[in-house]
Every structure is written in C-alpha cells, then in structure tokens.
Design an enzyme around this catalytic site. Sequence first.
Site, PDB file in Angstrom:
ATOM      1  N   ASP A  15      36.440  27.204 -10.773  1.00  0.00           N
ATOM      2  CA  ASP A  15      36.509  26.509 -12.071  1.00  0.00           C
ATOM      3  C   ASP A  15      35.263  25.637 -12.247  1.00  0.00           C
ATOM      4  O   ASP A  15      35.175  24.553 -11.679  1.00  0.00           O
ATOM      5  CB  ASP A  15      37.773  25.644 -12.140  1.00  0.00           C
ATOM      6  CG  ASP A  15      37.926  25.004 -13.507  1.00  0.00           C
ATOM      7  OD1 ASP A  15      38.389  25.678 -14.437  1.00  0.00           O
ATOM      8  OD2 ASP A  15      37.526  23.833 -13.648  1.00  0.00           O
ATOM      9  N   GLU A  17      32.537  23.130 -13.953  1.00  0.00           N
ATOM     10  CA  GLU A  17      32.354  22.081 -14.965  1.00  0.00           C
ATOM     11  C   GLU A  17      30.899  22.143 -15.396  1.00  0.00           C
ATOM     12  O   GLU A  17      30.023  22.515 -14.598  1.00  0.00           O
ATOM     13  CB  GLU A  17      32.693  20.686 -14.413  1.00  0.00           C
ATOM     14  CG  GLU A  17      34.123  20.543 -13.914  1.00  0.00           C
ATOM     15  CD  GLU A  17      35.198  20.896 -14.933  1.00  0.00           C
ATOM     16  OE1 GLU A  17      34.988  20.684 -16.144  1.00  0.00           O
ATOM     17  OE2 GLU A  17      36.246  21.418 -14.510  1.00  0.00           O
ATOM     18  N   ASP A 119      34.383  30.969 -17.555  1.00  0.00           N
ATOM     19  CA  ASP A 119      33.581  30.690 -16.354  1.00  0.00           C
ATOM     20  C   ASP A 119      32.635  31.847 -16.001  1.00  0.00           C
ATOM     21  O   ASP A 119      31.443  31.633 -15.799  1.00  0.00           O
ATOM     22  CB  ASP A 119      34.510  30.389 -15.159  1.00  0.00           C
ATOM     23  CG  ASP A 119      35.353  29.151 -15.410  1.00  0.00           C
ATOM     24  OD1 ASP A 119      34.976  28.059 -14.982  1.00  0.00           O
ATOM     25  OD2 ASP A 119      36.416  29.286 -16.077  1.00  0.00           O
ATOM     26  N   HIS A 180      40.033  18.465 -15.444  1.00  0.00           N
ATOM     27  CA  HIS A 180      38.598  18.589 -15.764  1.00  0.00           C
ATOM     28  C   HIS A 180      37.698  18.152 -14.625  1.00  0.00           C
ATOM     29  O   HIS A 180      36.476  18.132 -14.789  1.00  0.00           O
ATOM     30  CB  HIS A 180      38.207  17.902 -17.077  1.00  0.00           C
ATOM     31  CG  HIS A 180      38.964  18.398 -18.263  1.00  0.00           C
ATOM     32  ND1 HIS A 180      38.977  19.725 -18.652  1.00  0.00           N
ATOM     33  CD2 HIS A 180      39.787  17.764 -19.138  1.00  0.00           C
ATOM     34  CE1 HIS A 180      39.750  19.870 -19.708  1.00  0.00           C
ATOM     35  NE2 HIS A 180      40.271  18.700 -20.022  1.00  0.00           N
ATOM     36  N   ASP A 185      40.909  21.105 -10.732  1.00  0.00           N
ATOM     37  CA  ASP A 185      41.326  22.237 -11.577  1.00  0.00           C
ATOM     38  C   ASP A 185      41.497  23.495 -10.712  1.00  0.00           C
ATOM     39  O   ASP A 185      42.469  24.242 -10.868  1.00  0.00           O
ATOM     40  CB  ASP A 185      40.298  22.519 -12.682  1.00  0.00           C
ATOM     41  CG  ASP A 185      40.327  21.478 -13.800  1.00  0.00           C
ATOM     42  OD1 ASP A 185      41.215  20.607 -13.792  1.00  0.00           O
ATOM     43  OD2 ASP A 185      39.444  21.539 -14.688  1.00  0.00           O
TER      44      ASP A 185
END
Length: 216
Positions: A15, A17, A119, A180, A185
């Site tokens: 995941d 960011e 992603d 987040h 996550d």
Amino acid sequence: MHDTPNPFDYYVILDFEATCDQGKAPKPQEIIEFPSVLMCGKTFKIIDEFTSYVRPLHHPQLTKFCTELTGITQQQVENAPLFPEVMTNHMAWLHHHNLQIHPKGSGSSFAFITCGDWDLRSMLPNQWRACEPPLRAIPYAYRQWINIKVHYMAFRETKRAPGMAGMMRALELELVGHHHSGIDDSRNIARIAQHLGEQRVSLGITHFVDPPVNNR
Ligand code: AMP
Ligand code: MG
Ligand code: MG
C-alpha cells in the site's frame, strides 16, 4: 491449517503513500512510503514486513495536508533514499524470502495484494516515468496483482466496492493503527485477505499491466 484452493505460496500486501494536496495531486505524484507485509498462502500467517520512506525528487517539500493525512513528516522523507534505491531494497527483500520475481526464475510463487488498482496500475508506472535517470522496465511481479476489493465483492455478493475501512467494518475486523499510514494500511489489508483466505476464498490475480512501462 486449511486445505485452501489458493494459487500462490505467498502473498505480499502492498500500500503506497504518495505526495498529495487537498483536491489536486502534485504532478508528477511520487511515492513517499513503500511498505509490504509478507503472508503465507496456506496458513495466512504474517511472516515478515518491509517498510521504507522514500524521498520525493520533484516535489521534495510535503504539504501540510499530506503530513496530516499520512502521518509522514518532512524529516522522515528527507532522511529517506530516493525511489530507485528503495525499489532495489524491496526486490532484495523479495529475493531474501526466495520469492519468484520473474516468471522463469526460481523460488516460491507469490502475488501482490492491494486495495484497489491505483497502487500498481497508476502509482508505480507514474513513479517509474518520474525517475531520473530512467529505469529498466517494471519487473514482471509488479505488473500483476490481486485487488482485494474484487474478491471481497464476490464473497459478499455485492456490486458495491467499499474502501478499506468499509470492508473492515462489514467484516467486523478492527482497523488498527493510523488509516493512510502505508504500513498500517498494509497490515489492515492483510487482515482482510486473511479473513477471506480463512473463508476459503481463492485469492487469484485480478489485473495485469501490459505492455510494461519502460522510460528508457
Ligand atoms: P491510501 O492508501 O488510501 O492511504 O492513499 C494513498 C495515497 O492517495 C495517499 O498517500 C495520498 O497521496 C492519496 N490520497 C488518499 N486519500 C486522499 C485524499 N482524501 N485527498 C488527497 N489525496 C489522497
Ligand atoms: Mg492505498
Ligand atoms: Mg494507504
């Protein structure tokens, strides 16, 4: 242990960011956290984690909005390596666990699990194009993935695709940590995957990217 129909020996939950702002994302948008959780495809136990912040090249200053959303600070990204080094470290971690990165390579079979397609369909190719100097093509293993929402929707017999928090609520799973944060996550998405796996949902590939991105 369950006798599951899972097609992979292992799963790597991922995941990203990325740099962001209220409303519009900066262009190019760049990865600032690259986390993964390694899960056994038979027992659904978590085996290891990889986590790294990433220093953005084009927009090195994080917005206040981005830090508030992700919990990632300016100092954390300033002290982090640039994307190519983190990508190399991530692949070394996969190698260390003897996972098969190339289709004809040796090692155990594995696939990435993400929540949505952003992603690996959008963010990784965009990051690739933003790299200077250019990188070789995205490795095979990162060009196919399992969108956990697809399996969730089939399992729940619903056409509505909720976000991570919505799926967890519906499955009565606790959302742990800071939503987040990439590693939190990833752990939470892993909990959803564990739950579906334990219910004998076969976690097969849902998406492929073709042809590979190559910005050379
Ligand atoms: P997530 O995995 O949901 O934490 O989101 C991944 C990335 O998408 C974040 O690091 C941000 O770059 C962007 N993002 C997520 N939610 C928002 C939002 N509400 N506003 C702007 N960007 C967002
Ligand atoms: Mg996400
Ligand atoms: Mg996230």
